[in-house]
Design a protein around this motif. Structure first.
Motif, PDB file in Angstrom:
ATOM      1  N   ARG A   4       0.830  -1.198   0.000  1.00  0.00           N
ATOM      2  CA  ARG A   4       0.000   0.000   0.000  1.00  0.00           C
ATOM      3  C   ARG A   4       0.863   1.246   0.000  1.00  0.00           C
ATOM      4  O   ARG A   4       1.717   1.419   0.858  1.00  0.00           O
ATOM      5  CB  ARG A   4      -0.890  -0.006   1.252  1.00  0.00           C
ATOM      6  CG  ARG A   4      -1.739   1.251   1.399  1.00  0.00           C
ATOM      7  CD  ARG A   4      -2.628   1.139   2.627  1.00  0.00           C
ATOM      8  NE  ARG A   4      -1.856   1.080   3.854  1.00  0.00           N
ATOM      9  CZ  ARG A   4      -1.459   2.157   4.530  1.00  0.00           C
ATOM     10  NH1 ARG A   4      -1.698   3.358   4.047  1.00  0.00           N
ATOM     11  NH2 ARG A   4      -0.793   2.022   5.658  1.00  0.00           N
ATOM     12  N   PRO A   5       0.687   2.131  -0.972  1.00  0.00           N
ATOM     13  CA  PRO A   5       1.498   3.355  -0.995  1.00  0.00           C
ATOM     14  C   PRO A   5       1.145   4.263   0.162  1.00  0.00           C
ATOM     15  O   PRO A   5      -0.006   4.369   0.565  1.00  0.00           O
ATOM     16  CB  PRO A   5       1.130   3.998  -2.341  1.00  0.00           C
ATOM     17  CG  PRO A   5      -0.238   3.471  -2.645  1.00  0.00           C
ATOM     18  CD  PRO A   5      -0.260   2.073  -2.090  1.00  0.00           C
ATOM     19  N   SER A   6       2.145   4.898   0.717  1.00  0.00           N
ATOM     20  CA  SER A   6       1.923   5.799   1.840  1.00  0.00           C
ATOM     21  C   SER A   6       1.602   7.195   1.331  1.00  0.00           C
ATOM     22  O   SER A   6       2.207   7.674   0.381  1.00  0.00           O
ATOM     23  CB  SER A   6       3.186   5.844   2.716  1.00  0.00           C
ATOM     24  OG  SER A   6       3.089   6.876   3.659  1.00  0.00           O
ATOM     25  N   PRO A   7       0.626   7.892   1.949  1.00  0.00           N
ATOM     26  CA  PRO A   7       0.338   9.273   1.541  1.00  0.00           C
ATOM     27  C   PRO A   7       1.440  10.238   1.955  1.00  0.00           C
ATOM     28  O   PRO A   7       1.482  11.375   1.495  1.00  0.00           O
ATOM     29  CB  PRO A   7      -0.973   9.576   2.269  1.00  0.00           C
ATOM     30  CG  PRO A   7      -0.954   8.688   3.469  1.00  0.00           C
ATOM     31  CD  PRO A   7      -0.268   7.427   3.017  1.00  0.00           C
ATOM     32  N   THR A   8       2.303   9.797   2.841  1.00  0.00           N
ATOM     33  CA  THR A   8       3.406  10.630   3.304  1.00  0.00           C
ATOM     34  C   THR A   8       4.635  10.383   2.440  1.00  0.00           C
ATOM     35  O   THR A   8       4.992   9.246   2.169  1.00  0.00           O
ATOM     36  CB  THR A   8       3.738  10.312   4.772  1.00  0.00           C
ATOM     37  OG1 THR A   8       2.600  10.585   5.574  1.00  0.00           O
ATOM     38  CG2 THR A   8       4.924  11.121   5.251  1.00  0.00           C
ATOM     39  N   ARG A   9       5.260  11.457   2.006  1.00  0.00           N
ATOM     40  CA  ARG A   9       6.491  11.325   1.239  1.00  0.00           C
ATOM     41  C   ARG A   9       7.676  11.323   2.199  1.00  0.00           C
ATOM     42  O   ARG A   9       7.772  12.184   3.072  1.00  0.00           O
ATOM     43  CB  ARG A   9       6.619  12.462   0.231  1.00  0.00           C
ATOM     44  CG  ARG A   9       5.721  12.296  -0.992  1.00  0.00           C
ATOM     45  CD  ARG A   9       5.871  13.481  -1.922  1.00  0.00           C
ATOM     46  NE  ARG A   9       5.234  14.668  -1.364  1.00  0.00           N
ATOM     47  CZ  ARG A   9       5.566  15.916  -1.696  1.00  0.00           C
ATOM     48  NH1 ARG A   9       6.547  16.143  -2.532  1.00  0.00           N
ATOM     49  NH2 ARG A   9       4.931  16.932  -1.162  1.00  0.00           N
ATOM     50  N   VAL A  10       8.551  10.365   2.003  1.00  0.00           N
ATOM     51  CA  VAL A  10       9.720  10.218   2.865  1.00  0.00           C
ATOM     52  C   VAL A  10      10.969  10.585   2.086  1.00  0.00           C
ATOM     53  O   VAL A  10      11.255  10.004   1.029  1.00  0.00           O
ATOM     54  CB  VAL A  10       9.845   8.772   3.388  1.00  0.00           C
ATOM     55  CG1 VAL A  10      11.080   8.638   4.282  1.00  0.00           C
ATOM     56  CG2 VAL A  10       8.584   8.347   4.125  1.00  0.00           C
ATOM     57  N   VAL A  11      11.691  11.573   2.584  1.00  0.00           N
ATOM     58  CA  VAL A  11      13.010  11.907   2.036  1.00  0.00           C
ATOM     59  C   VAL A  11      14.029  11.222   2.929  1.00  0.00           C
ATOM     60  O   VAL A  11      14.152  11.537   4.122  1.00  0.00           O
ATOM     61  CB  VAL A  11      13.246  13.425   2.009  1.00  0.00           C
ATOM     62  CG1 VAL A  11      14.658  13.733   1.514  1.00  0.00           C
ATOM     63  CG2 VAL A  11      12.209  14.105   1.123  1.00  0.00           C
ATOM     64  N   PHE A  12      14.730  10.256   2.376  1.00  0.00           N
ATOM     65  CA  PHE A  12      15.676   9.454   3.147  1.00  0.00           C
ATOM     66  C   PHE A  12      17.088   9.867   2.769  1.00  0.00           C
ATOM     67  O   PHE A  12      17.497   9.731   1.616  1.00  0.00           O
ATOM     68  CB  PHE A  12      15.462   7.968   2.846  1.00  0.00           C
ATOM     69  CG  PHE A  12      16.283   7.040   3.693  1.00  0.00           C
ATOM     70  CD1 PHE A  12      15.763   6.485   4.853  1.00  0.00           C
ATOM     71  CD2 PHE A  12      17.584   6.716   3.328  1.00  0.00           C
ATOM     72  CE1 PHE A  12      16.526   5.625   5.633  1.00  0.00           C
ATOM     73  CE2 PHE A  12      18.355   5.860   4.097  1.00  0.00           C
ATOM     74  CZ  PHE A  12      17.822   5.312   5.261  1.00  0.00           C
ATOM     75  N   LEU A  13      17.832  10.403   3.732  1.00  0.00           N
ATOM     76  CA  LEU A  13      19.222  10.803   3.482  1.00  0.00           C
ATOM     77  C   LEU A  13      20.120   9.597   3.704  1.00  0.00           C
ATOM     78  O   LEU A  13      20.215   9.068   4.818  1.00  0.00           O
ATOM     79  CB  LEU A  13      19.628  11.953   4.401  1.00  0.00           C
ATOM     80  CG  LEU A  13      18.764  13.217   4.342  1.00  0.00           C
ATOM     81  CD1 LEU A  13      19.421  14.347   5.129  1.00  0.00           C
ATOM     82  CD2 LEU A  13      18.508  13.649   2.906  1.00  0.00           C
TER      83      LEU A  13
END
Length: 320
Positions: A4-13
Motif C-alpha cells: 500500500r502506498p503511503s500518503p506521506t512522502r519520505v526523504v531518506f538521506l
C-alpha cells in the motif's frame, strides 16, 4: 507484505556518517512542508528505551512532538514495541542482507512475488509498517506532507522501498579522505558525554564503499535517488537546495539562507550529529581541515581503497 502506498512522502538521506547528512537534514527541514526527524533508525533504542534528548532539548518522552507522534502511530510508546522493532532490525535490516533485499525489491516491482521465505517477508513487512506508521504520524503532527529521515543506512532504504513506501533517497557523498579524518576524531555526545564511535581509516573506507555501493544498487532498481556532494552543498547551498526542492516536489522557500549562513529553527530530531541541537545562525563553510590535518599516509591508504568510487564522484586523486 503490504504494498500500500503511503500518503506521506519520505526523504531518506543515505550515505556514511560524517558526510554532512545532519546539516543537509536541518536545511531541508526549513523548507515549507518538510519536517526533519533525525536518524529514525535509532529512535527505538535512544529515544523510546534510553529517553535521550530530542533536538528541542527535552527528553524524548517529555517532548510534546514525539508524544503526539507515538499516540497517533501506536497508541503511545512502549518498551516492548521498541524491543520488537530492534529484534526485527537485527533480522532484516543489515548491510549484508542488501543482496536479498534487492532481489525482493526487484520481484515486488515486477509483480512476481516469488520471495523464497514467507517468514522473512512477514518480518520485513512488520518492520517497515512500524516506520510507515511513524512517518505518517510525524507528518500529521508536523502539519506537512514530507518527512526527512537521516538514518543513512542503505539497508533501511531498501527495506522501505521494498515495502512500498513513497521514499526518495538523497544520496549524500563526501570525499572519503575527509570522512576518514572525521571518523578518527574523538567527539563527545552531547546527550550523555560519552564518546562517539571512532574508526580507523581502513574501516571507514570499507564502510564508505559499502554504503555508497548499496545506494548505487538501489538506484539501479528504479528507486528515486538524487546524489548531493557535501562540497557542492557548502559551495552553493541555495542552488543545491533549489535543485533538491524541485526534485522532491516542495516549495523552495529559502528565506532562512543568508550570505554564507543559515538561520535554523528548533528541530525535533531524535538522533544524529550534535549540530541537531543548534538553533539560530550557523555558518555554511566547508570543513577542509583534513587537507592539512590528516597524515599523508592516511590519505594514500584511503585513496587506494576507494579510488573507483572517488573517480565516479569527481574526487581527484591528487590534492591541489
Amino acid at each position: 507484505m503490504s504494498g500500500r502506498p503511503s500518503p506521506t512522502r519520505v526523504v531518506f538521506l543515505g550515505g556514511l556518517g560524517r558526510s554532512g547528512t545532519t546539516l543537509l537534514e536541518r536545511l531541508l527541514g526549513e523548507l515549507p512542508g518538510c519536517a526533519a526527524l533525525g536518524e529514525v533508525v535509532h529512535l527505538w533504542a535512544r529515544g523510546v528505551l534510553a529517553d535521550e534528548s530530542c533536538g528541542c532539548g527535552e527528553p524524548f518522552h517529555a517532548c510534546p512532538f514525539w508524544r503526539k507522534v507515538g499516540e497517533r502511530a501506536f497508541g503511545g510508546w512502549s518498551a516492548g514495541q521498541a524491543e520488537r522493532v530492534l529484534a526485527l532490525r537485527a533480522r532484516v535490516d543489515r548491510t549484508r542482507r542488501i543482496p536479498a533485499l534487492r532481489r525482493l525489491l526487484a520481484e515486488e516491482r515486477a509483480g512476481a512475488g516469488a520471495w523464497r521465505s514467507p517468514a522473512a517477508t512477514e518480518e520485513l513487512g512488520e518492520y517497515a509498517t512500524a516506520y510507515r506508521r511513524l512517518y505518517e504520524a510525524a507528518a500529521e503532527t508536523a502539519g506537512g506532507p514530507v518527512v526527512v529521515d537521516s538514518s543513512k543506512h542503505a539497508s533501511l532504504a531498501f527495506c522501505l522501498a521494498a515495502a512500498g513506501l513513497d521514499v526518495h533517497v538523497v544520496h549524500v557523498v563526501r570525499d572519503p579522505r575527509a570522512v576518514a579524518h572525521s571518523w578518527r576524531r574523538r567527539v563527545a555526545r552531547p546527550e550523555n558525554g560519552a564518546p562517539m564511535m571512532s574508526w580507523s581509516p581502513a574501516r571507514t573506507s570499507l564502510h564508505w564503499l559499502a554504503q555508497n555501493l548499496g545506494l548505487e544498487l538501489l538506484a539501479r532498481e528504479g528507486v528515486p535517488v538524487t546524489r548531493v556532494r557535501y562540497e557542492d552543498l557548502l559551495d552553493s547551498p541555495a542552488r543545491t537546495l533549489r535543485r533538491l526542492a524541485a526534485v522532491l516536489g516542495v516549495r523552495p522557500g529559502l528565506g532562512f539562507l543568508g550570505d554564507g549562513a543559515a538561520e535554523l529553527s528548533t528541530a525535533h530530531t531524535v538522533s544524529g550529529n550534535p549540530m541537531r541541537f543548534t538553533v539560530g545562525r550557523i555558518g555554511l563553510t566547508r570543513d577542509d581541515g583534513w587537507r592539512t590535518g590528516a597524515p599523508p599516509r592516511q590519505g594514500s591508504l584511503v585513496t587506494a581503497l576507494t579510488w573507483p568510487l572517488m573517480l565516479r564522484y569527481d574526487y581527484p586523486w591528487r590534492l591541489s
